[in-house]
Design a protein around this motif. Sequence first.
Motif, PDB file in Angstrom:
ATOM      1  N   SER A 168       0.840  -1.202   0.000  1.00  0.00           N
ATOM      2  CA  SER A 168       0.000   0.000   0.000  1.00  0.00           C
ATOM      3  C   SER A 168       0.873   1.249   0.000  1.00  0.00           C
ATOM      4  CB  SER A 168      -0.920   0.001   1.219  1.00  0.00           C
ATOM      5  OG  SER A 168      -1.847  -1.062   1.156  1.00  0.00           O
ATOM      6  N   PHE A 169       1.926   1.238   0.813  1.00  0.00           N
ATOM      7  CA  PHE A 169       2.890   2.336   0.819  1.00  0.00           C
ATOM      8  C   PHE A 169       3.552   2.467  -0.543  1.00  0.00           C
ATOM      9  CE2 PHE A 169       7.380   3.521   1.269  1.00  0.00           C
ATOM     10  CZ  PHE A 169       7.290   4.750   1.910  1.00  0.00           C
ATOM     11  N   ASP A 170       3.962   1.354  -1.116  1.00  0.00           N
ATOM     12  CA  ASP A 170       4.642   1.368  -2.413  1.00  0.00           C
ATOM     13  C   ASP A 170       3.755   1.918  -3.520  1.00  0.00           C
ATOM     14  OD1 ASP A 170       6.843   0.230  -1.188  1.00  0.00           O
ATOM     15  OD2 ASP A 170       6.355  -1.813  -1.820  1.00  0.00           O
ATOM     16  N   THR A 171       2.454   1.615  -3.452  1.00  0.00           N
ATOM     17  CA  THR A 171       1.518   2.042  -4.492  1.00  0.00           C
ATOM     18  C   THR A 171       1.506   3.557  -4.668  1.00  0.00           C
ATOM     19  OG1 THR A 171       0.077   0.109  -4.312  1.00  0.00           O
ATOM     20  CG2 THR A 171      -0.945   2.142  -5.084  1.00  0.00           C
ATOM     21  N   PHE A 172       1.579   4.272  -3.551  1.00  0.00           N
ATOM     22  CA  PHE A 172       1.483   5.736  -3.603  1.00  0.00           C
ATOM     23  C   PHE A 172       2.856   6.418  -3.510  1.00  0.00           C
ATOM     24  CE2 PHE A 172      -2.609   4.218  -1.978  1.00  0.00           C
ATOM     25  CZ  PHE A 172      -3.468   4.812  -2.884  1.00  0.00           C
ATOM     26  N   THR A 173       3.910   5.636  -3.694  1.00  0.00           N
ATOM     27  CA  THR A 173       5.269   6.151  -3.560  1.00  0.00           C
ATOM     28  C   THR A 173       5.990   6.126  -4.901  1.00  0.00           C
ATOM     29  OG1 THR A 173       5.448   5.410  -1.260  1.00  0.00           O
ATOM     30  CG2 THR A 173       7.508   5.758  -2.448  1.00  0.00           C
ATOM     31  N   HIS A 174       6.744   7.168  -5.167  1.00  0.00           N
ATOM     32  CA  HIS A 174       7.643   7.196  -6.327  1.00  0.00           C
ATOM     33  C   HIS A 174       9.065   6.928  -5.846  1.00  0.00           C
ATOM     34  CE1 HIS A 174       9.882   8.353  -9.832  1.00  0.00           C
ATOM     35  NE2 HIS A 174      10.404   9.405  -9.237  1.00  0.00           N
ATOM     36  N   GLU A 175       9.729   5.973  -6.469  1.00  0.00           N
ATOM     37  CA  GLU A 175      11.129   5.708  -6.142  1.00  0.00           C
ATOM     38  C   GLU A 175      12.006   6.669  -6.941  1.00  0.00           C
ATOM     39  OE1 GLU A 175      11.462   1.206  -4.511  1.00  0.00           O
ATOM     40  OE2 GLU A 175      11.855   1.485  -6.664  1.00  0.00           O
ATOM     41  N   ARG A 176      12.484   7.682  -6.275  1.00  0.00           N
ATOM     42  CA  ARG A 176      13.268   8.736  -6.923  1.00  0.00           C
ATOM     43  C   ARG A 176      14.763   8.393  -6.837  1.00  0.00           C
ATOM     44  NH1 ARG A 176      13.042  15.241  -5.510  1.00  0.00           N
ATOM     45  NH2 ARG A 176      13.925  15.957  -7.507  1.00  0.00           N
ATOM     46  N   SER A 177      15.368   8.186  -7.983  1.00  0.00           N
ATOM     47  CA  SER A 177      16.776   7.809  -8.031  1.00  0.00           C
ATOM     48  C   SER A 177      17.679   9.031  -7.897  1.00  0.00           C
ATOM     49  CB  SER A 177      17.079   7.086  -9.346  1.00  0.00           C
ATOM     50  OG  SER A 177      16.270   5.946  -9.482  1.00  0.00           O
ATOM     51  N   TYR A 178      18.851   8.808  -7.319  1.00  0.00           N
ATOM     52  CA  TYR A 178      19.788   9.910  -7.064  1.00  0.00           C
ATOM     53  C   TYR A 178      21.215   9.413  -7.239  1.00  0.00           C
ATOM     54  CZ  TYR A 178      22.836  12.765  -4.065  1.00  0.00           C
ATOM     55  OH  TYR A 178      23.870  13.514  -3.567  1.00  0.00           O
ATOM     56  N   ILE A 179      22.059  10.221  -7.879  1.00  0.00           N
ATOM     57  CA  ILE A 179      23.496   9.960  -7.925  1.00  0.00           C
ATOM     58  C   ILE A 179      24.247  11.283  -7.800  1.00  0.00           C
ATOM     59  CG2 ILE A 179      23.419   7.816  -9.278  1.00  0.00           C
ATOM     60  CD1 ILE A 179      24.061   9.449 -11.771  1.00  0.00           C
ATOM     61  N   ASN A 180      25.492  11.192  -7.362  1.00  0.00           N
ATOM     62  CA  ASN A 180      26.382  12.352  -7.250  1.00  0.00           C
ATOM     63  C   ASN A 180      27.739  11.939  -7.823  1.00  0.00           C
ATOM     64  OD1 ASN A 180      27.868  14.590  -6.601  1.00  0.00           O
ATOM     65  ND2 ASN A 180      27.713  14.332  -4.376  1.00  0.00           N
ATOM     66  N   ILE A 181      28.067  12.433  -9.007  1.00  0.00           N
ATOM     67  CA  ILE A 181      29.269  11.999  -9.710  1.00  0.00           C
ATOM     68  C   ILE A 181      30.473  12.817  -9.237  1.00  0.00           C
ATOM     69  CG2 ILE A 181      30.276  11.482 -11.953  1.00  0.00           C
ATOM     70  CD1 ILE A 181      27.560  10.188 -11.475  1.00  0.00           C
ATOM     71  N   PRO A 182      31.455  12.181  -8.625  1.00  0.00           N
ATOM     72  CA  PRO A 182      32.617  12.927  -8.130  1.00  0.00           C
ATOM     73  C   PRO A 182      33.536  13.386  -9.262  1.00  0.00           C
ATOM     74  CG  PRO A 182      32.916  10.578  -7.771  1.00  0.00           C
ATOM     75  CD  PRO A 182      31.518  10.745  -8.285  1.00  0.00           C
ATOM     76  N   ALA A 183      34.221  14.474  -9.006  1.00  0.00           N
ATOM     77  CA  ALA A 183      35.173  15.008  -9.993  1.00  0.00           C
ATOM     78  C   ALA A 183      36.288  14.018 -10.290  1.00  0.00           C
ATOM     79  CB  ALA A 183      35.753  16.324  -9.481  1.00  0.00           C
ATOM     80  N   ALA A 184      36.542  13.104  -9.353  1.00  0.00           N
ATOM     81  CA  ALA A 184      37.620  12.125  -9.541  1.00  0.00           C
ATOM     82  C   ALA A 184      37.368  11.166 -10.701  1.00  0.00           C
ATOM     83  CB  ALA A 184      37.818  11.334  -8.247  1.00  0.00           C
TER      84      ALA A 184
END
Length: 477
Positions: free
Chosen positions: A430-446
């Motif tokens: 039920s929680f999953d139904t109304f939830t968006h899985e928002r992806s995130y990344i942070n690309i290092p300068a290295a």
Amino acid sequence: MTTQNTPYTSPSEIKQIHANLVKGFKSGITRPLSYRRHQLLQLARLVQENIPALEDAVLADLGKQRQECTLAELGPIVQACLYAAENLEEWAKPKKPQVEEFRKTWDVTIYSVPKGVVLIISPWNFPYILTLGPLVGAIAAGCPTVLKPSESTPTCSAFMAALIAKYLDPAAYTVVLGAVEESTILLELQWNHIFFTGGTSIGRKIAAAAGKNLTPLTLELGGMNPAIIDTDCDLELAAKRLLFGQIQNAGQLCVAPDYVLIPRSIATPFKDAVKKAYEGFFPSDPLHPESNWSKIVNAAHFNRLENLLARTRGEIMLGGKVDENLRIAPTVVTDVKLDDPLMEEEIFGPILPIIEVENTEEAVQIVGDRPSPLVVYVFTDSEDLKQKFLDRTNSGTLVLNDTFMQLSVYEMPFGGHGDSGYGAYLGKRSFDTFTHERSYINIPAAMEPFFGYRYLPYTDESYKVMTAQAFAEIPEA
């Protein structure tokens, strides 16, 4: 208690409600987990503190007995709220998926965020659990919600509207009362998710309306749910459990068994077992004036069911009587064929056809050839027959050796498949139904020395490095 004369929500009110909820969501009021947990516990209190009055309302609308109401509707809502409140922090925790070695410095994260403002449209047959049950998931996910309960249970709908306004935050949760016109206005608005429970024909209209705005959608529909009796099972126990599931709410539920497939070799003793179970459940006439037998919701549904009984070519073995109070006695019909009027569509009433087949292999074939139902019930101790139904048929759920009780297992998803709908809920789903899985990344300068190969101008060396995955060795099957 609010009366049946509560007016419908006006078009201008509906649009203002939607605008207010959108504004509330953008302000972030529903995002804190502490807020969500408080609202979940308030919903539990809403139910628990008003059980007698909630029972009275459903008794007025459907004639449903108090035990059936609280067992199947009110108790599960309280438990769902408590379960969600207890597990909310874990469900909402950001996830760190396993990634390939070279991406491990990218802080790859999946955030569970609310989809936004949602609409829940519910039916009349179980007015509380099918309205407030999905609301548990919406609250847990952080989604402001409009509830549109059925006009066919006016007492329950009006009472829920009053209670929601009293117990929950009106800036995030509200009820719209109305019928087709009000539902049409609602569907013209932009939602971030629509959750609909009801019939297939209306479900198609909901899907079409949602498609215009590219709105994600959960459809909890129905279908013809078969029950298969194997030769190895306890016939008396099977008959009792089957009849129990069929007569809940006078058969007006989406998971009721709609027909029985039984090998001819055990048809006679099974019919005797059904008669014995029937007599145990109804020692006196279920249509007696003092009986607590539930009524059919309205005259249109009553007339449809009465017409089915008039048209069937089968033999009425038990029941078949009706009365002026829109009640139909639990009815068992034998000698039914696959082309009988009783097999045209979901019965949604207290009528159970029995169809004789040569063996369970024929039963598997029949179920596999028909549209996918919400549930398949199989009474057997055979692992082989279980596997045949898993491999050769489809359904939302497969249940062995009982009926109805899959609704109590909130740890697994409940939902349809194919013609019986799509999407699922209960528990974390039920929680999953109304939830968006928002992806995130942070690309290092290295990473820049490696990324040098992605920039123009391309070279033979950059091609080799940047396309290596396409040339990975493929193992033998």
